[in-house]
Scaffold this active site. Structure first.
Site, mmCIF file in Angstrom:
data_model
loop_
_atom_site.group_PDB
_atom_site.id
_atom_site.type_symbol
_atom_site.label_atom_id
_atom_site.label_comp_id
_atom_site.label_asym_id
_atom_site.label_seq_id
_atom_site.Cartn_x
_atom_site.Cartn_y
_atom_site.Cartn_z
ATOM 1 N N HIS A 62 -36.000 -23.217 51.612
ATOM 2 C CA HIS A 62 -36.271 -22.141 52.577
ATOM 3 C C HIS A 62 -35.768 -22.527 53.985
ATOM 4 O O HIS A 62 -34.985 -21.801 54.603
ATOM 5 C CB HIS A 62 -37.782 -21.867 52.596
ATOM 6 C CG HIS A 62 -38.209 -20.790 53.537
ATOM 7 N ND1 HIS A 62 -38.386 -19.482 53.141
ATOM 8 C CD2 HIS A 62 -38.490 -20.811 54.869
ATOM 9 C CE1 HIS A 62 -38.765 -18.753 54.183
ATOM 10 N NE2 HIS A 62 -38.829 -19.539 55.250
ATOM 11 N N GLU A 63 -36.203 -23.700 54.451
ATOM 12 C CA GLU A 63 -35.791 -24.128 55.798
ATOM 13 C C GLU A 63 -34.289 -24.383 55.849
ATOM 14 O O GLU A 63 -33.652 -24.211 56.889
ATOM 15 C CB GLU A 63 -36.562 -25.384 56.230
ATOM 16 C CG GLU A 63 -38.092 -25.276 56.206
ATOM 17 C CD GLU A 63 -38.673 -24.126 57.018
ATOM 18 O OE1 GLU A 63 -37.965 -23.594 57.895
ATOM 19 O OE2 GLU A 63 -39.827 -23.739 56.749
ATOM 20 N N HIS A 67 -32.616 -21.269 56.942
ATOM 21 C CA HIS A 67 -32.681 -21.120 58.407
ATOM 22 C C HIS A 67 -31.643 -22.019 59.080
ATOM 23 O O HIS A 67 -30.944 -21.610 60.016
ATOM 24 C CB HIS A 67 -34.066 -21.535 58.918
ATOM 25 C CG HIS A 67 -35.150 -20.521 58.687
ATOM 26 N ND1 HIS A 67 -35.055 -19.222 59.114
ATOM 27 C CD2 HIS A 67 -36.375 -20.631 58.093
ATOM 28 C CE1 HIS A 67 -36.184 -18.570 58.799
ATOM 29 N NE2 HIS A 67 -36.994 -19.402 58.162
ATOM 30 N N GLU A 116 -35.248 -14.787 58.737
ATOM 31 C CA GLU A 116 -36.015 -14.888 57.492
ATOM 32 C C GLU A 116 -35.174 -14.410 56.312
ATOM 33 O O GLU A 116 -35.349 -14.899 55.189
ATOM 34 C CB GLU A 116 -37.295 -14.057 57.637
ATOM 35 C CG GLU A 116 -38.404 -14.438 56.697
ATOM 36 C CD GLU A 116 -38.985 -15.831 56.910
ATOM 37 O OE1 GLU A 116 -38.717 -16.457 57.963
ATOM 38 O OE2 GLU A 116 -39.696 -16.304 55.996
#
Lengths: 501, 501
Positions: free
Chosen positions: A266-267, A270, A296
């Site tokens: 997930h990160e 980003h 997001e």
């Protein structure tokens, strides 16, 4: 009178100085959250406070106003990027300067106190401890809204802070369509006899092996370790220190490897966004993501569309097995894929699966909207919260800690922020649908571990623009249409029908 | 007219703000040296440059001058610590403001360029590459000396930057006495047939075990891990982020464990100093070590008087053996102690042993003095360097890389800095002699691993004062006499006679 070039130069220098102060603040913050010693904490908070105040001062200074006025007057003579930077700085100037200084200070003190009160309230599961603070924060926010002004619903002023251009009208339409599809699907899954085996998920997975895996997945996915690093923390986050330094953090739970593995992926989404913003924007206020929601969309794309893709685990399950062989003895890639895509109604937003997650967001959206239209009082919030969980997810929180007190956001005054999580998901699904047209072999690419074309597509259509474009402009340019929730609905229906029905 | 209290308050606030900026700069620097990604380096240097310029501006601002003038006028009405802080800020103001701004900028640009030129010159062992830069740096420094003014020898102005109150006259006397004792001792040792067995020193010692050992020794010696941390770097240093955060770094060499073990104990001495400065001085310019030399006295005390003490290895050699059992098979604590105290003339200062180290410093001192009295030209420096190595150590560098180009200091304009290394050693030995009177069981304490009384003695006599006192005031108060090199000479004679003769 000075020429527009002179003003532009000074303006860009000022932006650069601000970005350098932000670099200092972000390093100090990152350090505080990844291992700075306890006895330095108070000094650290004070130093961050001082530099943040200096940044605020630079952004709202008389000189900034003069520069913005002079540059706005001659807008047509400015390069495109400077025009956008002026618009952005002006928006920020107005947001900040419209609030009387004393009031803003009082508000800052209140929210920094409120966070610890919220923590205490959550620990003792006692909403009444937190409610007087929440009430005051809401009062401040309501006054700020009148200072800022708004069109339509007062909540629009807050939405605009995180997702410029998105309104209550847009969200009502999107969320109602989404709800109508998801709620019955969630129900059908609950009734399905076909459930994944998750018995191996919570077995011991050594931390050191998790760390190695996270490094491995980051590298595989195209995260540039020459422009970032991975560290351990308590509440994971991605932070950008400078255009050459987008860091990832993660938390290792030895009895649930999913938090580190999927959290890191997930990160990673980003961070890959931040690592691929046009370098020409460096040192300006456009060298960041277009919005919370667009950001997001990238993290969710990586986490869900890549990290929870069956092809991904066909390719990489052996790595998981190697890292914790006892735990996964006899488990197949297929069984693993099903286990990490388990869906069931749950109380805690951050632990929710892909399918039920948007429902958690909708509940918060509806409650926030009601707060700012004055339809609900603070004391009635826990009741409203619990009713909505029963209505949308069929479960009722046993206490406020697992209910209305679970999220930190309100204690910091971050109303209007939650919808971005769901918007990000919609953006991601719409981008994916368009990407599939350009990259019809998408599934095969993932199974082959060829992430470069996927990353390039996202960079070309999203990352490179930084904050040059508004979220909905990015979507329009990338996909040729307005935001359309059907893409997310189709994705979820297809995926979860295959898994459960 | 404002009261003295109002000025004092504003002055202390300004010092606090400066300390917060320094916190930001130091975190950014530490991060850059302990793992920040490569692509962020240039942005990082720029941000450090910006904040450093802001600190310079605060220290030399018109307002600072007004505050210093107002406070100096009413000095007697100020608390003692504020008086000292005013003196210190005034000294700094004058040092910085006496140099014309343009000239200082030019100098800064020159030295930052010179460091990379020096690196190149060292790599290719070609002094002629570096000499034009060195010449310019010396010219700048000579002009700065005339701006600052000096008494006696012009080099005194430079010494005062690092060791306030120490002059050429003092150093000439101290160094000549030291030289007369050490040079013959070095010769006797060279002729002695009794040599330690060092065959096991350079065998493989796993990095991970070295890291654990370094953590262990830091904790044993009283380093407070709640107010610091240990990290890996290339060129080790100790850095203080805030009064609650004094960090240590080290470098692990798998074929020479000594650099990490003794390096860490050395930096531990610096860090324990910083961790024990009176908290009442926090946020002022007095919350740091009294001088470079006093700081070095603490690191050398820990490294040499504790870390190279026979009792220390009687107690801890088993840890070394456990960490690398194959390497130390059959080695006794006594043999280990002798090996890590080997003394022999060598070319490189930073690799020198306790006994020959001061000779390396004296050579640099004499050369720097000759430069600033105009007795030697830049082109003749390599010859002078080599002659002095032959005279003091009996060896001649085969090339400039192992000779005059070995140290970075001159490329940064840091003339007058080297003597502090030797002064630190003299301070340490004199403190030790006095500590032995208060703690006659010193040797036994070390063998028992009871470092608390030693640390407390150093804290009470040195650490707690921070920069409240000048170096020689600290020595006078702690030992009842002026700086006396006999203590160092006795220590070295006793230790090396026992080891070699």
């Amino acid at each position: 009178m000075l020429s527009v070039n002179t003003y532009e130069k000074e303006f860009l220098q000022l932006l650069k100085k601000i970005s350098q102060y932000e670099q200092a603040i972000n390093v100090m913050y990152w350090d505080m959250r990844t291992g700075a010693p306890k006895k330095g904490e108070e000094y650290r908070s004070e130093a961050i406070g001082q530099l943040s105040a200096d940044v605020f001062q630079m952004r709202t200074s008389k000189r900034m106003k003069e520069l913005l006025d002079a540059l706005s007057e001659q807008k047509e003579n400015l390069p495109h990027d400077t025009q956008k930077a002026v618009e952005e700085a002006k928006k920020e100037y107005e947001l900040n300067s419209k609030i009387p200084e004393d009031e803003f200070k009082e508000y800052t003190t209140l929210t920094s106190k409120a966070e610890s009160v919220w923590e205490e309230a959550k620990t003792s599961s006692d909403f009444s401890l937190f409610s007087p603070y929440l009430e005051k924060i809401i009062d401040f926010k309501k006054r700020f809204i009148t200072y800022w002004g708004y069109e339509g619903h007062p909540y629009n002023a807050l939405l605009d802070l995180y997702e410029p251009g998105v309104t209550v009208k847009t969200l009502d339409a999107l969320f109602s369509e989404l709800r109508e599809s998801i709620v019955p699907l969630v129900q059908k899954i609950a009734d399905s006899p076909q459930k994944p085996d998750t018995s191996f998920v919570n077995k011991h997975f050594p931390k050191e092996r998790q760390r190695e895996l996270c490094h491995f997945f980051l590298a595989e996915l195209g995260y540039d370790f020459h422009a970032g690093r991975l560290d351990e923390t308590v509440h994971p986050f991605q932070i950008t220190i400078s255009p050459g330094d987008a860091r990832v953090t993660t938390a290792y739970n030895e009895s649930d490897f999913r938090s580190a593995v999927f959290g890191t992926i997930h990160e990673c989404g980003h961070a890959i966004y931040e690592q691929n913003i046009d370098e020409a924007l460096s040192g300006t206020n456009l060298s960041e993501g277009a919005s919370m929601g667009v950001h997001e969309s990238q993290s969710l794309f990586y986490e869900n569309f890549i990290g929870r893709h069956p092809g991904f685990w066909k390719r990489y399950f052996y790595k998981i097995k190697e890292a914790s062989p006892e735990q996964f003895q006899g488990v197949t890639a297929e069984a693993f894929y099903r286990a990490v895509n388990e869906s069931k109604p749950s109380l805690i937003r951050i632990d929710a699966d892909e399918l039920t997650y948007p429902l958690h967001i909708m509940i918060r959206y509806e409650i926030e909207k009601a707060i700012f239209s004055g339809e609900v009082s603070v004391e009635d919030l826990p009741k409203l919260w619990n009713e909505k969980y029963e209505a949308y997810l069929g479960i009722t929180p046993p206490d406020d800690a697992k209910g209305i007190l679970q999220d930190v956001h309100w204690s910091g005054g971050d109303f209007g922020y939650f919808p971005s999580y769901a918007l990000g998901y919609m953006y991601a699904a719409q981008l994916r649908a368009n990407m599939l047209e350009d990259l019809p072999a998408f599934d095969q690419l993932i199974e082959n571990g060829e992430f470069q074309p996927i990353k390039k597509w996202l960079t070309d259509h999203v990352h490179v623009h930084g904050k040059r474009k508004k979220p909905l402009e990015i979507m329009k340019a990338a996909t040729g249409e307005e935001l359309n929730v059907r893409y997310l609905i189709s994705y979820l229906e297809e995926k979860y029908t295959n898994l459960y029905l």
